[in-house]
Design a protein around this motif. Structure first.
Motif, PDB file in Angstrom:
ATOM      1  N   ASN A 147      -7.187   9.323   2.466  1.00 24.22           N
ATOM      2  CA  ASN A 147      -7.525   9.063   3.833  1.00 24.22           C
ATOM      3  C   ASN A 147      -6.597   9.904   5.029  1.00 24.22           C
ATOM      4  O   ASN A 147      -6.722  10.559   5.788  1.00 24.22           O
ATOM      5  CB  ASN A 147      -8.040   8.181   4.317  1.00 24.22           C
ATOM      6  CG  ASN A 147      -9.048   7.309   3.955  1.00 24.22           C
ATOM      7  OD1 ASN A 147      -9.884   8.036   3.560  1.00 24.22           O
ATOM      8  ND2 ASN A 147      -9.232   5.935   3.914  1.00 24.22           N
ATOM      9  N   THR A 148      -5.606   9.416   4.562  1.00 29.23           N
ATOM     10  CA  THR A 148      -4.430  10.149   5.502  1.00 29.23           C
ATOM     11  C   THR A 148      -4.635  11.590   5.287  1.00 29.23           C
ATOM     12  O   THR A 148      -4.064  12.377   6.145  1.00 29.23           O
ATOM     13  CB  THR A 148      -2.799   8.889   5.142  1.00 29.23           C
ATOM     14  OG1 THR A 148      -3.081   7.592   5.270  1.00 29.23           O
ATOM     15  CG2 THR A 148      -1.784  10.308   5.816  1.00 29.23           C
ATOM     16  N   ILE A 149      -3.793  12.171   4.209  1.00 31.54           N
ATOM     17  CA  ILE A 149      -4.221  13.424   3.901  1.00 31.54           C
ATOM     18  C   ILE A 149      -5.020  13.822   4.222  1.00 31.54           C
ATOM     19  O   ILE A 149      -4.548  15.035   4.941  1.00 31.54           O
ATOM     20  CB  ILE A 149      -3.728  13.762   1.956  1.00 31.54           C
ATOM     21  CG1 ILE A 149      -2.585  13.086   1.652  1.00 31.54           C
ATOM     22  CG2 ILE A 149      -3.931  14.882   1.694  1.00 31.54           C
ATOM     23  CD1 ILE A 149      -2.679  12.487   0.090  1.00 31.54           C
ATOM     24  N   LEU A 150      -6.297  13.715   3.858  1.00 28.60           N
ATOM     25  CA  LEU A 150      -7.020  14.395   4.619  1.00 28.60           C
ATOM     26  C   LEU A 150      -6.606  14.669   6.774  1.00 28.60           C
ATOM     27  O   LEU A 150      -7.489  15.556   6.842  1.00 28.60           O
ATOM     28  CB  LEU A 150      -9.346  13.467   4.019  1.00 28.60           C
ATOM     29  CG  LEU A 150      -9.007  14.122   2.421  1.00 28.60           C
ATOM     30  CD1 LEU A 150     -10.289  12.827   2.371  1.00 28.60           C
ATOM     31  CD2 LEU A 150      -9.560  15.328   2.225  1.00 28.60           C
ATOM     32  N   ILE A 151      -6.685  13.390   7.342  1.00 29.28           N
ATOM     33  CA  ILE A 151      -6.777  13.135   8.242  1.00 29.28           C
ATOM     34  C   ILE A 151      -6.017  14.739   8.393  1.00 29.28           C
ATOM     35  O   ILE A 151      -5.837  15.877   9.625  1.00 29.28           O
ATOM     36  CB  ILE A 151      -6.497  11.940   8.866  1.00 29.28           C
ATOM     37  CG1 ILE A 151      -7.722  11.336   8.995  1.00 29.28           C
ATOM     38  CG2 ILE A 151      -5.847  12.515  10.469  1.00 29.28           C
ATOM     39  CD1 ILE A 151      -7.380   9.931   9.183  1.00 29.28           C
ATOM     40  N   LYS A 165       0.633  -1.384  -0.081  1.00 33.57           N
ATOM     41  CA  LYS A 165       0.046  -0.096  -0.177  1.00 33.57           C
ATOM     42  C   LYS A 165       1.205   1.488   0.265  1.00 33.57           C
ATOM     43  O   LYS A 165       1.960   1.164   0.909  1.00 33.57           O
ATOM     44  CB  LYS A 165      -0.863  -0.071   1.379  1.00 33.57           C
ATOM     45  CG  LYS A 165      -1.732  -0.629   1.119  1.00 33.57           C
ATOM     46  CD  LYS A 165      -2.957  -0.653   2.486  1.00 33.57           C
ATOM     47  CE  LYS A 165      -3.955  -1.470   2.261  1.00 33.57           C
ATOM     48  NZ  LYS A 165      -4.999  -1.209   3.770  1.00 33.57           N
ATOM     49  N   LYS A 166      -0.014   2.245  -0.608  1.00 33.37           N
ATOM     50  CA  LYS A 166       0.987   3.332  -0.598  1.00 33.37           C
ATOM     51  C   LYS A 166       0.743   4.271   0.516  1.00 33.37           C
ATOM     52  O   LYS A 166      -0.497   3.732   1.443  1.00 33.37           O
ATOM     53  CB  LYS A 166       0.212   4.838  -1.190  1.00 33.37           C
ATOM     54  CG  LYS A 166       0.301   4.191  -3.068  1.00 33.37           C
ATOM     55  CD  LYS A 166       0.273   5.600  -3.770  1.00 33.37           C
ATOM     56  CE  LYS A 166      -0.592   4.964  -4.949  1.00 33.37           C
ATOM     57  NZ  LYS A 166      -1.095   6.297  -5.399  1.00 33.37           N
ATOM     58  N   PHE A 167       1.720   4.973   1.185  1.00 35.60           N
ATOM     59  CA  PHE A 167       1.654   5.349   2.624  1.00 35.60           C
ATOM     60  C   PHE A 167       1.081   6.156   2.659  1.00 35.60           C
ATOM     61  O   PHE A 167      -0.087   7.065   4.015  1.00 35.60           O
ATOM     62  CB  PHE A 167       3.115   6.007   3.066  1.00 35.60           C
ATOM     63  CG  PHE A 167       2.722   6.580   4.897  1.00 35.60           C
ATOM     64  CD1 PHE A 167       2.481   5.137   5.446  1.00 35.60           C
ATOM     65  CD2 PHE A 167       2.962   7.881   4.818  1.00 35.60           C
ATOM     66  CE1 PHE A 167       2.503   5.576   7.018  1.00 35.60           C
ATOM     67  CE2 PHE A 167       3.274   7.852   6.677  1.00 35.60           C
ATOM     68  CZ  PHE A 167       2.963   7.692   7.323  1.00 35.60           C
ATOM     69  N   PHE A 168       0.882   7.725   1.550  1.00 33.44           N
ATOM     70  CA  PHE A 168      -0.299   8.783   1.624  1.00 33.44           C
ATOM     71  C   PHE A 168      -1.027   8.180   0.549  1.00 33.44           C
ATOM     72  O   PHE A 168      -1.251   8.828  -0.214  1.00 33.44           O
ATOM     73  CB  PHE A 168       0.747  10.073   1.394  1.00 33.44           C
ATOM     74  CG  PHE A 168       1.900  10.412   1.690  1.00 33.44           C
ATOM     75  CD1 PHE A 168       1.819  11.130   3.130  1.00 33.44           C
ATOM     76  CD2 PHE A 168       3.176   9.925   1.694  1.00 33.44           C
ATOM     77  CE1 PHE A 168       2.297  11.149   4.033  1.00 33.44           C
ATOM     78  CE2 PHE A 168       4.348  10.718   2.921  1.00 33.44           C
ATOM     79  CZ  PHE A 168       4.070  11.449   4.116  1.00 33.44           C
TER      80      PHE A 168
END
Length: 116
Positions: free
Chosen positions: A8-12, A2-5
């Motif tokens: 969902n991670t960016i939005l959080i 999986k990509k780390f970014f």
């Protein structure tokens, strides 16, 4: 893998950054009040007091549950209350425009305000 970014991670991250920025802005722009507006409402009677925060003094307010307000060094706080839970005493000192504290069983609400 999986990509780390992901999205969902960016939005959080953006929400957290916006929240911290908002808190910093509010903290930087708050102003100290110069008076406290005390609303007293018990047994169908309504009363309003204005208290100058520049004058250190103790105020005893007689309602069905008496409370004591203390003004010192530009702040106001509930010092003593006859209410059963004493939550109002836990508000501590308030001094900034818009801050409030209340003792609802006694019918006393304190709001700090700027002079107009």
């Amino acid at each position: 893998m999986k990509k780390f970014f992901n999205i969902n991670t960016i939005l959080i991250g953006l929400v957290l950054i916006a929240g911290v920025a908002g808190m910093l802005f509010m903290n930087a722009t708050k102003t100290e009040g110069s008076k406290a507006i005390v609303d007293i409402n018990f047994e169908g009677k309504k009363e309003r007091m204005e208290i100058d925060l520049a004058v250190d003094q103790t105020y005893s307010i007689q309602t069905n549950l008496p409370v004591t307000l203390v003004v010192e060094e530009g702040t106001i706080r509930f010092e003593n209350s006859q209410c059963p839970d004493h939550l109002c005493e836990g508000f501590g000192k308030i001094s900034f425009d818009g801050e409030s504290a209340s003792c609802l069983p006694a019918g006393v609400i304190v709001v700090v305000s700027e002079a107009q």
